[in-house]
Design a protein around this motif. Structure first.
Motif, PDB file in Angstrom:
ATOM      1  N   ALA A  21       2.720   5.787  -8.915  1.00 51.77           N
ATOM      2  CA  ALA A  21       2.515   4.348  -8.755  1.00 51.77           C
ATOM      3  C   ALA A  21       2.403   4.029  -7.272  1.00 51.77           C
ATOM      4  CB  ALA A  21       3.677   3.579  -9.385  1.00 51.77           C
ATOM      5  N   ASP A  22       2.037   2.793  -6.937  1.00 52.38           N
ATOM      6  CA  ASP A  22       1.900   2.408  -5.528  1.00 52.38           C
ATOM      7  C   ASP A  22       3.233   2.491  -4.794  1.00 52.38           C
ATOM      8  OD1 ASP A  22      -0.776   1.932  -5.897  1.00 52.38           O
ATOM      9  OD2 ASP A  22      -0.526  -0.231  -6.239  1.00 52.38           O
ATOM     10  N   PHE A  23       4.321   2.289  -5.508  1.00 57.78           N
ATOM     11  CA  PHE A  23       5.641   2.258  -4.863  1.00 57.78           C
ATOM     12  C   PHE A  23       6.370   3.608  -4.890  1.00 57.78           C
ATOM     13  CE2 PHE A  23       5.974   0.889  -9.277  1.00 57.78           C
ATOM     14  CZ  PHE A  23       6.934   1.755  -9.792  1.00 57.78           C
ATOM     15  N   GLY A  24       5.790   4.606  -5.532  1.00 55.53           N
ATOM     16  CA  GLY A  24       6.438   5.904  -5.580  1.00 55.53           C
ATOM     17  C   GLY A  24       5.968   6.746  -6.753  1.00 55.53           C
ATOM     18  N   VAL A  25       6.727   7.805  -7.059  1.00 54.72           N
ATOM     19  CA  VAL A  25       6.344   8.711  -8.143  1.00 54.72           C
ATOM     20  C   VAL A  25       7.520   8.925  -9.088  1.00 54.72           C
ATOM     21  CG1 VAL A  25       4.642   9.910  -6.706  1.00 54.72           C
ATOM     22  CG2 VAL A  25       6.968  10.788  -6.835  1.00 54.72           C
ATOM     23  N   PHE A  26       7.198   9.104 -10.367  1.00 52.96           N
ATOM     24  CA  PHE A  26       8.206   9.421 -11.366  1.00 52.96           C
ATOM     25  C   PHE A  26       8.178  10.927 -11.619  1.00 52.96           C
ATOM     26  CE2 PHE A  26       7.351   4.952 -12.116  1.00 52.96           C
ATOM     27  CZ  PHE A  26       8.636   4.440 -12.302  1.00 52.96           C
TER      28      PHE A  26
END
Length: 266
Positions: A21-26
């Motif tokens: 995602a734009d805010f990070g990774v899962f």
């Protein structure tokens, strides 16, 4: 084998990036059952990040450090950038070893083994060894003797050893030494044969050790040892030379051990 609990802050974990995602990774945590962590964009890599996909990709296996765990909200915060290259390589190797050991367990116990039986055998091994991989590697080297203190049925112990010896690639080291043997006895040839047989151990060399004795040039004989580690190899080498020396000296001859070939023979 996956853990059903939660990782601890500071722990290094292995996982697969399953969403970006734009805010990070899962990150889907491979070692923990049904556990997923979030690595904020600021923890993906050092410096300013314009696009997360420039640094990671979906399906990539990563090593991350656990920053925080909130069980009530089912949240695990991770950092990829806080893991240095040495830690990454070491953790990945341990992860690979764990996967191999899990496969060996299934080979030994059967693909359809239930969780309770798997866990019982695994816990018995882990009570004596640091990891399942260590247990199988030691079993491959030393046989059932390595599992003598493990609380397992004899048939399970035998199956684990058989599986280990069929599947584990055991690291070995090689060492070489030399022994000079001389005999003034009229039957000196026979006395030398007896000394060489003594050096070879007369069938009493440990199972994990391969030992050979060969003729180099009178009075020198080469002793070669292959063993799982240097201490075992060096001990076996020195013991072989000592057996030869004691045998030849018992009949009035002489024996001397040395690590390098005599220069006069080269």
């Amino acid at each position: 084998m996956q853990y059903s609990g939660w990782p601890e802050p500071g722990e290094l974990v292995v996982g697969e990036i399953d969403e970006i995602a734009d805010f990070g990774v899962f990150v889907d945590l491979d070692e923990y059952e049904n556990k997923r962590g979030l690595c904020h964009i600021s923890e993906v890599a050092s410096g300013w990040i314009k696009n997360v996909r420039d640094h990671v990709r979906e399906g990539q296996t990563v090593v991350a450090k656990v920053l925080d765990v909130d069980e009530s909200s089912q949240q695990i915060d991770l950092s990829i950038k806080d893991v240095n290259e040495h830690q990454r390589k070491e953790t990945i190797q341990e992860w690979k070893n764990a996967r191999k050991a899990d496969n060996w367990m299934l080979l030994a116990l059967g693909e359809d083994v239930d969780d309770d039986r798997y866990t019982a055998v695994a816990n018995a091994l882990l009570a004596e060894f640091e990891s399942l991989y260590d247990a199988f590697e030691t079993a491959a080297i030393h046989g059932e003797e390595a599992l003598s203190d493990v609380e397992l049925d004899d048939d399970v112990r035998a199956t684990i050893v058989e599986t280990a010896r069929e599947n584990v690639s055991v690291p070995y080291v090689n060492v070489t030494g030399y022994v000079d043997l001389e005999s003034p006895d009229p039957d000196g040839v026979d006395r030398l044969k007896e000394a060489l047989q003594a050096a070879e151990g007369n069938g009493e060399v440990p199972e994990e050790v391969e030992l050979t004795v060969s003729y180099v040039g009178s009075p020198e004989y080469r002793i070669q040892v292959k063993a799982p580690d240097y201490k075992t190899a060096e001990d076996a080498l020195e013991a072989a030379a000592e057996r030869a020396r004691e045998s030849i000296e018992a009949t009035g001859g002489s024996g001397q051990f040395h690590r390098d070939r005599n220069e006069d023979d080269e």
